[in-house]
Design an enzyme around this catalytic site. Structure first.
Site, mmCIF file in Angstrom:
data_model
loop_
_atom_site.group_PDB
_atom_site.id
_atom_site.type_symbol
_atom_site.label_atom_id
_atom_site.label_comp_id
_atom_site.label_asym_id
_atom_site.label_seq_id
_atom_site.Cartn_x
_atom_site.Cartn_y
_atom_site.Cartn_z
ATOM 1 N N ARG A 222 -1.278 9.752 4.509
ATOM 2 C CA ARG A 222 -0.900 10.894 5.359
ATOM 3 C C ARG A 222 0.389 10.606 6.129
ATOM 4 O O ARG A 222 1.085 11.531 6.514
ATOM 5 C CB ARG A 222 -2.065 11.261 6.282
ATOM 6 C CG ARG A 222 -2.485 10.197 7.244
ATOM 7 C CD ARG A 222 -3.896 10.403 7.774
ATOM 8 N NE ARG A 222 -4.903 10.124 6.759
ATOM 9 C CZ ARG A 222 -6.215 10.215 6.958
ATOM 10 N NH1 ARG A 222 -6.684 10.603 8.140
ATOM 11 N NH2 ARG A 222 -7.077 9.948 6.000
ATOM 12 N N LYS B 227 -8.862 -3.344 2.640
ATOM 13 C CA LYS B 227 -9.991 -2.802 1.882
ATOM 14 C C LYS B 227 -10.879 -3.958 1.388
ATOM 15 O O LYS B 227 -10.398 -5.080 1.235
ATOM 16 C CB LYS B 227 -9.475 -2.051 0.644
ATOM 17 C CG LYS B 227 -8.759 -0.747 0.931
ATOM 18 C CD LYS B 227 -8.265 -0.146 -0.378
ATOM 19 C CE LYS B 227 -7.468 1.134 -0.127
ATOM 20 N NZ LYS B 227 -8.307 2.266 0.277
#
Length: 486
Positions: free
Chosen positions: A333, A259
């Site tokens: 996920r 990120k």
């Protein structure tokens, strides 16, 4: 200190319309409060305050706060109970003003809804300052009068549940590691005889063949934990449980798909799903809700290292499906895929998972509401009705086949962890990915990325991690327990 509510004037004469507690106090001080208010200028607007000193020896400082319209109820346009929201906001503002005066105790006008008043007080005063030497004075809110003690106590428990989630999310990632998170929840549940907590180590996760979860965890020096909580509140221990699943990434660097550094510190709250579902179970136990709940939280860090997932790697989930990891920052996920497979072992009435899953959710709804993707209208209705009462809103999002095709059209594996059109409908493709690991007919995925933190949008929460939608999950569980009793 004392916090009293006053309604907006219905008539043009501008005379203050007190709550019953306000009226009683005004009589106690021979009408001085009403007289002073009328001298202070125009009537109080919603959430605005006036402070008075020296009116009564028991209450040297009295804050009068505007509650808005007297009979405000459910606002169909806003999807919440406006009266309850007005009370939460007004009480929070009043209590903070007492705190600024460094008065250690405040009595709170129930304002016609003691639960909402208690929530406003306890949520409004909360602040994470564990690690500061200079702390704000602690203020203890209490109910003014004795008529609504039970509702007040219920509101305190609801708010303390959300504050627990806020505490866990706000704490630095070196203080709340996967192990410390699990220990903190275990300690909170220790006093309940009908709760069992299992802190499952990496060896157990391996035997469960949770390859997707382990692939994320292996990039960090911190060992992963699979936290499993069993709350047996139902009279019949064999009743099908409600299963809560929460994403527990205690720090998310993005992994190899790193990120940007600005704002990365907020990723200490990427375990917001685990924080809210575990806090909801702590609250359900404190309220002694008559239903069975199982909580599952896969806990780990997502870090870049020589052992970390690489873009293009293929991993195998618990149900045997292979997953191409096209972006290592779509890691939540992967944890949830394995946890959802495991959740099917419990013959659940419903499976509800919560996760700070996608930036796309924040783009779609901002902080106004939690996005809900569900295959069950029954489940949606319960969540929606619960959120109207709590003011912590939910909004239904699509689970179309359109999105499923975008994650199953994958060159190397059964599914890709990102949609093939990358950013388009990112929250929806993430939900479609999770659906590939669900066979239960009542399942809901709550994407809480947009409601993770609060700047100033929710006036009764200070700036910082929000702990949303803990109270909605609790209210939902309470509705479900009533449902089974009727």
């Amino acid at each position: 200190g004392l916090v009293l509510g006053v309604y907006s004037s219905e008539k043009d004469d501008g005379a203050a319309q007190f709550t019953s507690a306000g009226d009683a106090f005004d009589r106690l001080v021979s009408g001085k409060l009403r007289a002073l208010l009328s001298l202070c200028g125009p009537p109080l607007k919603k959430g605005k305050t006036r402070l008075f000193h020296g009116l009564h020896q028991d209450f040297p400082s009295v804050v009068v706060v505007g509650l808005g319209k007297k009979n405000a109820g459910v606002n169909e346009q806003e999807n919440w109970d406006e009266g309850k929201e007005n009370i939460r906001t007004a009480v929070a503002v009043g209590c903070r003003q007492i705190q600024d005066l460094e008065i250690p105790c405040v009595e709170v006008d129930p304002c016609g809804d003691a639960q909402a008043a208690a929530e406003g007080a306890v949520l409004g005063l909360h602040e994470y300052n564990e690690l500061k030497q200079k702390k704000k004075p602690v203020v203890t809110p209490q109910l003014h009068g004795s008529a609504e003690g039970e509702a007040w106590q219920k509101g305190v428990i609801y708010a303390e549940g959300q504050n627990l989630a806020r505490y866990l999310m706000e704490a630095p990632a070196n203080y709340i590691t996967p192990t410390k998170f699990a220990e903190h929840i275990e300690q909170k549940l220790r006093s309940f005889s009908n709760v069992k907590v299992h802190i499952r180590p990496e060896s157990w996760i391996t035997t469960q063949e949770m390859g997707a979860f382990l692939s994320v965890a292996k990039g960090s020096a911190e060992p992963p934990i699979f936290l499993e909580i069993h709350y047996s509140g139902s009279a019949n221990t064999n009743d099908s449980p409600l299963v809560f699943v929460g994403k527990g990434v205690t720090f998310d660097s993005g992994g190899i798909s790193l990120k940007p550094s600005s704002g990365m510190d907020a990723m200490r709250a990427d375990m917001g799903g685990a924080a809210t579902v575990c806090s909801a179970i702590v609250t359900a136990a404190a309220l002694n809700l008559p239903l069975n709940i199982i909580g599952l939280a896969p806990l780990c860090e997502n870090m870049p290292s020589g052992k970390a997932n690489k873009p293009g790697d293929v991993v195998r989930a618990k149900n045997g499906k292979t997953i191409q990891v096209d972006n290592t920052d779509a890691e939540g996920r992967l944890l949830l895929a394995d946890a959802l497979c495991y959740a099917h072992n419990f013959n659940a009435r419903a499976i509800v998972n919560a996760a700070t899953l996608t930036g796309a959710m924040d783009v779609a709804l901002g902080s106004a509401a939690t996005g809900v993707f569900t295959n069950s209208s029954w489940l949606w209705t319960h969540l929606y009705k619960a959120s109207i009462l709590t003011g912590d809103r939910v909004w239904r999002m699509p689970l179309f086949e359109h999105y499923t095709k975008q994650v199953t059209d994958c060159p190397l594996a059964d599914v890709s962890n990102i949609g093939k059109y990358s950013r388009a409908g990112g929250a929806c493709t993430a939900a479609a990915f999770l659906k590939e690991f669900v066979t239960a007919s009542h399942w809901a995925h709550l994407d809480i990325a947009g409601v993770m933190s609060n700047k100033d949008e929710v006036p009764y929460l200070r700036k910082g991690m929000a702990g949303r939608p803990t109270r909605t999950l609790v209210e939902f569980a309470a509705r479900l327990s009533q449902d089974s009793h009727n």
